[in-house]
Design a protein around this motif. Structure first.
Motif, PDB file in Angstrom:
ATOM      1  N   THR A 401       0.807  -1.224   0.000  1.00 49.40           N
ATOM      2  CA  THR A 401       0.000   0.000   0.000  1.00 49.40           C
ATOM      3  C   THR A 401       0.838   1.272   0.000  1.00 49.40           C
ATOM      4  O   THR A 401       0.700   2.124  -0.892  1.00 49.40           O
ATOM      5  CB  THR A 401      -0.923   0.029   1.241  1.00 49.40           C
ATOM      6  N   GLU A 402       1.710   1.405   1.010  1.00 47.69           N
ATOM      7  CA  GLU A 402       2.460   2.655   1.156  1.00 47.69           C
ATOM      8  C   GLU A 402       3.372   2.882  -0.050  1.00 47.69           C
ATOM      9  O   GLU A 402       3.454   3.986  -0.574  1.00 47.69           O
ATOM     10  CB  GLU A 402       3.284   2.665   2.453  1.00 47.69           C
ATOM     11  N   LEU A 403       4.038   1.817  -0.490  1.00 45.81           N
ATOM     12  CA  LEU A 403       4.919   1.928  -1.652  1.00 45.81           C
ATOM     13  C   LEU A 403       4.126   2.410  -2.870  1.00 45.81           C
ATOM     14  O   LEU A 403       4.543   3.339  -3.574  1.00 45.81           O
ATOM     15  CB  LEU A 403       5.575   0.564  -1.946  1.00 45.81           C
ATOM     16  N   ALA A 404       2.972   1.801  -3.107  1.00 44.72           N
ATOM     17  CA  ALA A 404       2.170   2.159  -4.275  1.00 44.72           C
ATOM     18  C   ALA A 404       1.755   3.628  -4.221  1.00 44.72           C
ATOM     19  O   ALA A 404       1.879   4.363  -5.213  1.00 44.72           O
ATOM     20  CB  ALA A 404       0.935   1.257  -4.355  1.00 44.72           C
ATOM     21  N   VAL A 405       1.285   4.072  -3.066  1.00 42.52           N
ATOM     22  CA  VAL A 405       0.835   5.466  -2.953  1.00 42.52           C
ATOM     23  C   VAL A 405       2.018   6.402  -3.206  1.00 42.52           C
ATOM     24  O   VAL A 405       1.899   7.390  -3.943  1.00 42.52           O
ATOM     25  CB  VAL A 405       0.187   5.740  -1.573  1.00 42.52           C
ATOM     26  N   ARG A 406       3.180   6.069  -2.643  1.00 42.66           N
ATOM     27  CA  ARG A 406       4.342   6.942  -2.808  1.00 42.66           C
ATOM     28  C   ARG A 406       4.799   7.035  -4.260  1.00 42.66           C
ATOM     29  O   ARG A 406       5.044   8.129  -4.772  1.00 42.66           O
ATOM     30  CB  ARG A 406       5.498   6.464  -1.922  1.00 42.66           C
ATOM     31  N   VAL A 407       4.893   5.886  -4.936  1.00 43.36           N
ATOM     32  CA  VAL A 407       5.405   5.951  -6.323  1.00 43.36           C
ATOM     33  C   VAL A 407       4.399   6.620  -7.255  1.00 43.36           C
ATOM     34  O   VAL A 407       4.778   7.351  -8.175  1.00 43.36           O
ATOM     35  CB  VAL A 407       5.845   4.560  -6.872  1.00 43.36           C
ATOM     36  N   LEU A 408       3.111   6.423  -6.995  1.00 40.17           N
ATOM     37  CA  LEU A 408       2.108   7.087  -7.835  1.00 40.17           C
ATOM     38  C   LEU A 408       2.126   8.596  -7.584  1.00 40.17           C
ATOM     39  O   LEU A 408       1.991   9.402  -8.505  1.00 40.17           O
ATOM     40  CB  LEU A 408       0.711   6.516  -7.559  1.00 40.17           C
ATOM     41  N   HIS A 409       2.299   8.963  -6.337  1.00 39.94           N
ATOM     42  CA  HIS A 409       2.353  10.382  -5.968  1.00 39.94           C
ATOM     43  C   HIS A 409       3.461  11.079  -6.753  1.00 39.94           C
ATOM     44  O   HIS A 409       3.281  12.185  -7.275  1.00 39.94           O
ATOM     45  CB  HIS A 409       2.593  10.501  -4.455  1.00 39.94           C
ATOM     46  N   THR A 410       4.606  10.403  -6.856  1.00 35.18           N
ATOM     47  CA  THR A 410       5.724  10.955  -7.627  1.00 35.18           C
ATOM     48  C   THR A 410       5.409  10.937  -9.124  1.00 35.18           C
ATOM     49  O   THR A 410       5.621  11.930  -9.824  1.00 35.18           O
ATOM     50  CB  THR A 410       7.009  10.149  -7.350  1.00 35.18           C
ATOM     51  N   ALA A 411       4.859   9.822  -9.601  1.00 39.75           N
ATOM     52  CA  ALA A 411       4.623   9.667 -11.042  1.00 39.75           C
ATOM     53  C   ALA A 411       3.665  10.727 -11.583  1.00 39.75           C
ATOM     54  O   ALA A 411       3.813  11.186 -12.714  1.00 39.75           O
ATOM     55  CB  ALA A 411       4.074   8.270 -11.328  1.00 39.75           C
ATOM     56  N   TYR A 412       2.687  11.129 -10.799  1.00 43.83           N
ATOM     57  CA  TYR A 412       1.730  12.143 -11.275  1.00 43.83           C
ATOM     58  C   TYR A 412       2.192  13.565 -10.948  1.00 43.83           C
ATOM     59  O   TYR A 412       1.422  14.520 -11.079  1.00 43.83           O
ATOM     60  CB  TYR A 412       0.336  11.888 -10.686  1.00 43.83           C
ATOM     61  N   GLY A 413       3.440  13.690 -10.498  1.00 44.71           N
ATOM     62  CA  GLY A 413       3.997  15.028 -10.260  1.00 44.71           C
ATOM     63  C   GLY A 413       3.371  15.749  -9.080  1.00 44.71           C
ATOM     64  O   GLY A 413       3.260  16.973  -9.072  1.00 44.71           O
ATOM     65  N   LEU A 414       2.960  14.997  -8.069  1.00 48.00           N
ATOM     66  CA  LEU A 414       2.280  15.626  -6.931  1.00 48.00           C
ATOM     67  C   LEU A 414       3.213  15.960  -5.769  1.00 48.00           C
ATOM     68  O   LEU A 414       2.818  16.679  -4.856  1.00 48.00           O
ATOM     69  CB  LEU A 414       1.162  14.697  -6.418  1.00 48.00           C
ATOM     70  N   ASP A 415       4.436  15.428  -5.784  1.00 47.05           N
ATOM     71  CA  ASP A 415       5.329  15.625  -4.629  1.00 47.05           C
ATOM     72  C   ASP A 415       5.590  17.107  -4.375  1.00 47.05           C
ATOM     73  O   ASP A 415       5.785  17.882  -5.307  1.00 47.05           O
ATOM     74  CB  ASP A 415       6.681  14.925  -4.865  1.00 47.05           C
TER      75      ASP A 415
END
Ligand code: ADP
Ligand code: ASP
Ligand code: MG
Length: 418
Positions: A401-415
């Protein structure tokens, strides 16, 4: 103004809350305040109810769990009085806040606002316990966990408030839960629709029903923090996140000359379980035989996948239900094994639903593809997929869960850049 459980947890916190309320009144507002029980209190009361009788009567459960908010509303009124403010509490049955009779998950039908309006007009601060109401038979009801948000929006609609400020322990709505992803970014605005999707797929910052009510009644909602200093900007300066209509958002974007983000937020929900039935006949009526009995038992099915038929005209069906309903689901299906005609019945509650939400999806292709590619690069397997106009959800192993949320957050440019 609404204050959640952490904001009301103890005398010292309540004094901070009273200060915030007093400052709003001093700024020239008439205010009504909706409060939650102290953090942890509702869980404690639910525990007592379960101990007393595991098969408790929901009407008596409501009598017990509604009490947490009665305590905090009285305490806040007293604390305001100690500061020299006029204040009084109005319990759900006193206003009254009328609901249907669905104990433990009641819906608000009407709120008699006259008394509160008169109280506010006379300079008194009206303090109203959230979460509770009164059923048709005059008995106490509660609105479901997290229901004080809905109480607040309903009161705001009833008194035609300029704004409904929801004070909590974070300073707004973030691109994802800031307690899980350090790089989460605070949003200035979220549309009702997006907030509705985010809440319903697991962002527990607002109760889902409060968002649909705000959307229907056109209530202006701000999410902001009660953990602030005495000289912090007033809520009127909108330090938090505003929930706005599509049109309002478009206007804001124009003013700020901003480009709209494709994805607004990401949410995770570990409270679903996956069920698979193998080798179902691929014929009309087969799926109806599975989901009919579940619907009758009031079990909400969320994601559904049915594969195309393999060689013998047989197919597998996979779906998700709330984890709390898994045992009942399995029992119901097992009972109907012959009527449905499956080979094996398999369940897995170690799953997590990850959702990306954004109105930008309406006009842009490739959002889902980015999600699938990003997860694949990390070796995260997708077990089920569902979509709506502004949302894509996937089911994965709960451990990821946490890994998925983190990598998607980065992939969509939200960081966040900080
Ligand atoms: P309250 O007791 O004030 O009602 P809640 O615990 O119900 O507070 O809601 C606030 C919590 O919601 C935050 O502490 C945060 O961990 C969580 N949360 C989940 N998703 C988000 C999000 N996208 N933005 C902000 N907070 C979120
Ligand atoms: N106290 C209730 C709960 O914990 C309602 C709320 O806080 O919104 O669910
Ligand atoms: Mg809450």
């Amino acid at each position: 103004m609404k204050f959640g459980g952490t904001s009301m947890a103890g005398t010292e916190r309540i004094r901070r809350v009273a200060n915030i309320v007093r400052r709003q009144q001093e700024a020239g507002h008439e205010v009504a305040v909706v409060v939650s029980a102290m953090a942890g209190e509702t869980d404690r009361l639910v525990g007592f109810a379960r101990e007393a009788n595991p098969l408790y009567d929901p009407a008596e459960y409501d009598v017990v769990v509604a009490s947490g908010e009665q305590v905090t509303s009285g305490l806040l009124a007293m604390t305001l009085q100690a500061m020299g403010c006029k204040a009084r509490s109005w319990l759900g049955w006193q206003l009254p806040i009328r609901t249907d009779n669905a104990h433990a998950k009641a819906r608000i039908e009407t709120i008699d606002s006259q008394a509160v309006l008169a109280s506010m007009a006379s300079g008194e601060i009206a303090v109203i316990p959230g979460f509770q109401g009164m059923g048709h038979d005059g008995r106490v009801t509660t609105l479901g966990r997290g229901g004080s948000d809905t109480s607040a929006v309903a009161v705001a609609a009833a008194v035609k408030a300029d704004r409904c400020d929801i004070y909590t322990d974070v300073d707004g709505v973030y691109t994802t839960d800031p307690r899980i992803v350090a790089k989460a970014r605070k949003l200035k605005h979220v549309t009702y629709e997006e907030m509705l999707e985010l809440a319903s797929v697991g962002s527990k910052v607002l109760q889902t029903r409060s968002v649909s009510l705000a959307m229907k009644e056109g209530v202006r909602v701000q999410v902001l923090s009660s953990f602030i200093d005495d000289d912090a900007p007033l809520a009127d300066e909108i330090p938090g996140t505003m929930i706005v209509s599509d049109e309002e958002l478009a206007k804001e974007m124009e003013n700020l000359e901003m480009e709209s983000q494709l994805i607004t937020g990401i949410a995770a929900d570990k409270n679903e379980a996956k069920v698979t039935l193998t080798r179902i006949a691929d014929r009309p009526g087969a799926v109806a035989a599975i989901f009919g009995p579940l619907a009758q038992a009031n079990i909400n099915v969320d994601m559904i996948i049915q594969n195309i038929a393999k060689d013998k005209g047989e197919t597998d069906v996979t779906f998700t239900v709330p984890a709390a309903d898994l045992d009942r689901t399995m029992a119901l299906l097992e009972e109907r094994k012959d009527a449905i005609g499956f080979y094996r019945l398999i369940s897995d509650s170690k799953v997590s639903k990850i959702s990306v939400v954004g109105v930008g999806m309406r006009s842009h292709a490739g959002i889902a593809a980015t999600m699938f590619r990003t997860l694949a690069e990390r070796g995260i397997n997708i077990q089920a997929i569902s979509t709506s106009e502004i949302k894509v959800s996937v089911l994965i192993d709960a451990d990821e869960t946490e890994l998925a949320v983190r990598v998607l957050h980065t992939a969509y440019g939200l960081d966040s850049q900080g």
